[in-house]
Write an enzyme that holds these catalytic residues in place. Structure first.
Site, PDB file in Angstrom:
ATOM      1  N   GLY A  27       0.809  -1.213   0.000  1.00  0.00           N
ATOM      2  CA  GLY A  27       0.000   0.000   0.000  1.00  0.00           C
ATOM      3  C   GLY A  27       0.839   1.258   0.000  1.00  0.00           C
ATOM      4  O   GLY A  27       1.911   1.312   0.606  1.00  0.00           O
ATOM      5  N   SER A  28       0.345   2.292  -0.694  1.00  0.00           N
ATOM      6  CA  SER A  28       1.069   3.563  -0.810  1.00  0.00           C
ATOM      7  C   SER A  28       0.288   4.729  -0.215  1.00  0.00           C
ATOM      8  O   SER A  28       0.556   5.877  -0.520  1.00  0.00           O
ATOM      9  CB  SER A  28       1.364   3.866  -2.286  1.00  0.00           C
ATOM     10  OG  SER A  28       0.156   3.993  -3.028  1.00  0.00           O
ATOM     11  N   PHE A  30      -1.275   6.731   3.381  1.00  0.00           N
ATOM     12  CA  PHE A  30      -0.561   7.344   4.497  1.00  0.00           C
ATOM     13  C   PHE A  30       0.209   6.304   5.302  1.00  0.00           C
ATOM     14  O   PHE A  30       1.357   6.536   5.688  1.00  0.00           O
ATOM     15  CB  PHE A  30      -1.546   8.084   5.408  1.00  0.00           C
ATOM     16  CG  PHE A  30      -1.966   9.420   4.870  1.00  0.00           C
ATOM     17  CD1 PHE A  30      -1.106  10.501   4.910  1.00  0.00           C
ATOM     18  CD2 PHE A  30      -3.230   9.598   4.321  1.00  0.00           C
ATOM     19  CE1 PHE A  30      -1.493  11.740   4.418  1.00  0.00           C
ATOM     20  CE2 PHE A  30      -3.626  10.828   3.832  1.00  0.00           C
ATOM     21  CZ  PHE A  30      -2.758  11.903   3.878  1.00  0.00           C
ATOM     22  N   GLY A  31      -0.416   5.165   5.573  1.00  0.00           N
ATOM     23  CA  GLY A  31       0.246   4.140   6.354  1.00  0.00           C
ATOM     24  C   GLY A  31       1.476   3.596   5.667  1.00  0.00           C
ATOM     25  O   GLY A  31       2.568   3.541   6.251  1.00  0.00           O
ATOM     26  N   VAL A  95      -2.023  -6.809  -4.628  1.00  0.00           N
ATOM     27  CA  VAL A  95      -1.747  -8.044  -3.891  1.00  0.00           C
ATOM     28  C   VAL A  95      -2.952  -8.966  -3.947  1.00  0.00           C
ATOM     29  O   VAL A  95      -4.079  -8.569  -3.625  1.00  0.00           O
ATOM     30  CB  VAL A  95      -1.356  -7.729  -2.433  1.00  0.00           C
ATOM     31  CG1 VAL A  95      -1.249  -9.013  -1.618  1.00  0.00           C
ATOM     32  CG2 VAL A  95      -0.037  -6.969  -2.404  1.00  0.00           C
ATOM     33  N   GLU A 193     -18.629  17.903   3.790  1.00  0.00           N
ATOM     34  CA  GLU A 193     -17.754  18.719   2.945  1.00  0.00           C
ATOM     35  C   GLU A 193     -18.220  18.711   1.490  1.00  0.00           C
ATOM     36  O   GLU A 193     -18.178  19.738   0.808  1.00  0.00           O
ATOM     37  CB  GLU A 193     -16.320  18.222   3.070  1.00  0.00           C
ATOM     38  CG  GLU A 193     -15.732  18.518   4.443  1.00  0.00           C
ATOM     39  CD  GLU A 193     -14.380  17.882   4.705  1.00  0.00           C
ATOM     40  OE1 GLU A 193     -13.644  18.368   5.572  1.00  0.00           O
ATOM     41  OE2 GLU A 193     -14.058  16.886   4.023  1.00  0.00           O
ATOM     42  N   ASP A 331      -6.405   1.770   8.410  1.00  0.00           N
ATOM     43  CA  ASP A 331      -7.837   1.470   8.341  1.00  0.00           C
ATOM     44  C   ASP A 331      -8.158  -0.010   8.463  1.00  0.00           C
ATOM     45  O   ASP A 331      -9.322  -0.372   8.621  1.00  0.00           O
ATOM     46  CB  ASP A 331      -8.416   1.964   7.008  1.00  0.00           C
ATOM     47  CG  ASP A 331      -8.374   3.465   6.868  1.00  0.00           C
ATOM     48  OD1 ASP A 331      -7.986   4.126   7.836  1.00  0.00           O
ATOM     49  OD2 ASP A 331      -8.714   3.971   5.790  1.00  0.00           O
TER      50      ASP A 331
END
Length: 476
Positions: A27-28, A30-31, A95, A193, A331
């Site tokens: 994963g790219s 924030f984590g 993946v 928003e 998440d």
């Protein structure tokens, strides 16, 4: 940097004499990004495998959808971000399999499948949109989790006004009204928003641009099955937010559950059991998330429990039961007090990286992760926002300025920050929105690919490549 799996996956770091500890990050977001950056150390070699080549600043997707920001500003190339981190590489792939016993991960791309080995694994694949078991709703009510989603919504939103102009010019006023009805499902921060920006767009940006319709009469509806707007912010801020939205012109329906969606509208069931149909062409689904499907395979292999949103329970240090070399972050984690926001992903990523480095250096590991709550915030419209941090609550202009500063700080790259600031000045101090280009491809591509099937792209590329080889052979 080798990505070939080790033939002896049972070896411990102490036995890896002469080579760097291999860390695989999935994963790219924030984590994944903050884990990789925190692992900038000579003892480790990091391979990030991600389904896209960009890092997405997801909290600002709604501004791409409404024409304030370009997609490039909030989604810089991941390899550009870590270009100077010599111990890290980025590889494209989604993946498909994780084998915890063999310590391998298999990812697929349009060119085939690749298997990677690891000494430590960090699973940061994030979450996806949830339609609460009604995935068929997605055809007509797209979510807002990816750049593709935002561009599709931009096309749908601006396209609705264009089609309404055509309908009004032809005397089809009822069709024009339906086209200028926009429904946002979900009254959390994203939904609030989005509704606020739709009001700004119709009342300010487009107000004088059409000849047969009045965009300021557009109907903006915000729906949620819950009884409050921004319920997690507390009663006072929830009431303030609802009051501000209604003052702007947003029509709010709470205790309203969406039970059916089609091309021309949706059906809502109210808390008293009555049903109502709202005719509209543009729906935005901003309600509900579920963890990436990889939590299921991890659960099957470890026995770790999943919650209703598909998030997995981990040990206090974010590792999986029986697998101290595997961390799940962001998440995907079910942990009390850990919200599914960017700060949660950033902090869990840094914790996982710290644990890996401690292990490699022979230091004690197993320290429990502790989340530091930096607060929650959401914009309502221009000069209006709400912010909550502990007992501190801000509203109005102060909260709006704080929101701008925090989001600007976390945008990656000085050029992106500068561009964002310029676009905000144009949109918030003026009336214009610089990113209003829309195409039919933006609106139709997702559904076209779904109808063609998952294998269409792979088979198409393989066929094209084969045809090219045959043509070259014939020429020779």
């Amino acid at each position: 940097m080798s990505v070939v799996p080790s033939t002896d996956s049972s070896r411990t770091p102490a036995e890896h004499a002469g080579r760097r500890h291999q860390v695989l990050v999935i994963g790219s977001g924030f984590g994944g990004l903050f884990t990789t950056k925190a692992l900038d150390a000579p003892e480790v070699a990091v391979t990030m495998v991600a389904r896209t080549g960009h890092h997405l600043f997801q909290p600002l997707l709604y501004q791409v959808a409404t024409g304030i920001l370009s997609e490039g500003v909030i989604a810089p190339a991941t390899r550009d971000i870590i270009a100077r981190q010599r111990n890290a590489q980025v590889l494209l792939g989604e993946v498909e399999e994780i084998d915890l016993v063999a310590r391998t991960v298999t990812a697929g791309s349009v060119t085939g499948r690749t298997t990677y080995g690891y000494d430590s694994l960090v699973v940061a694949a994030g979450s996806t949109q949830s339609w609460f078991g009604n995935d068929q709703f997605a055809e007509f009510a797209p979510g807002m989790k990816t750049i593709d989603d935002a561009l599709e919504l931009r096309g749908r939103i601006y396209g609705a006004f264009e089609l309404a102009e055509l309908a009004a010019a032809a005397g089809r006023d009822e069709d024009a009204r339906d086209l200028m009805t926009f429904v946002v499902v979900g009254a959390g921060p994203t939904g609030v928003e989005m509704a606020g920006q739709l009001i700004e767009l119709s009342r300010r940006t487009l107000s004088n641009e059409f000849r047969h319709i009045d965009p300021s009469t557009a109907r903006i509806v915000l729906l949620d099955a819950a009884q409050e707007v921004l319920g997690s912010f507390g009663d006072d801020l929830a009431r303030r937010t609802r009051r501000d939205l209604e003052k702007l012109g947003v029509e709010i329906h709470l205790g309203a559950k969406v039970v059916d969606v089609d091309a021309t509208g949706l059906e809502v069931e109210h808390h008293d059991g009555s049903r109502e149909r709202i005719e509209c062409s543009t729906k935005v689904w901003a309600a509900g998330v579920k963890a990436n499907r990889l939590t299921r395979t991890l659960s099957e292999q470890t026995g770790a429990e999943l919650d209703r949103a598909g998030r997995i329970s981990t040990n206090p240090d974010l590792t999986l039961p029986g697998h101290p070399e595997v961390f799940v972050i962001g998440d995907m984690v079910s942990m009390e007090g850990l919200p599914g926001v960017a700060q949660g992903a950033i902090q869990t990523g840094r914790h996982a990286a710290g644990q890996i480095l401690r292990r490699v250096r022979g230091e004690e590991t197993g320290q429990a992760f502790e989340y530091f709550d930096k607060g929650s915030m959401a914009t309502i419209s221009r000069f209006r926002a709400v912010m909550k941090r502990g007992r501190i609550e801000l509203t109005g202009v102060p909260a709006w300025v704080a929101w701008l500063a925090v989001h600007l700080f976390y945008i990656i790259g000085f050029k992106s920050q500068l561009s964002t600031l310029a676009h905000w000045a144009i949109s918030f101090l003026g009336r214009d929105r610089a990113e209003r280009t829309v195409t039919e491809q933006q609106v139709l591509a997702r559904l076209a690919l779904e109808y063609l099937g998952e294998d269409f792209l792979r088979s198409s590329l393989r066929t094209s490549r084969g045809e090219q080889v045959r043509l070259r052979e014939q020429q020779d």
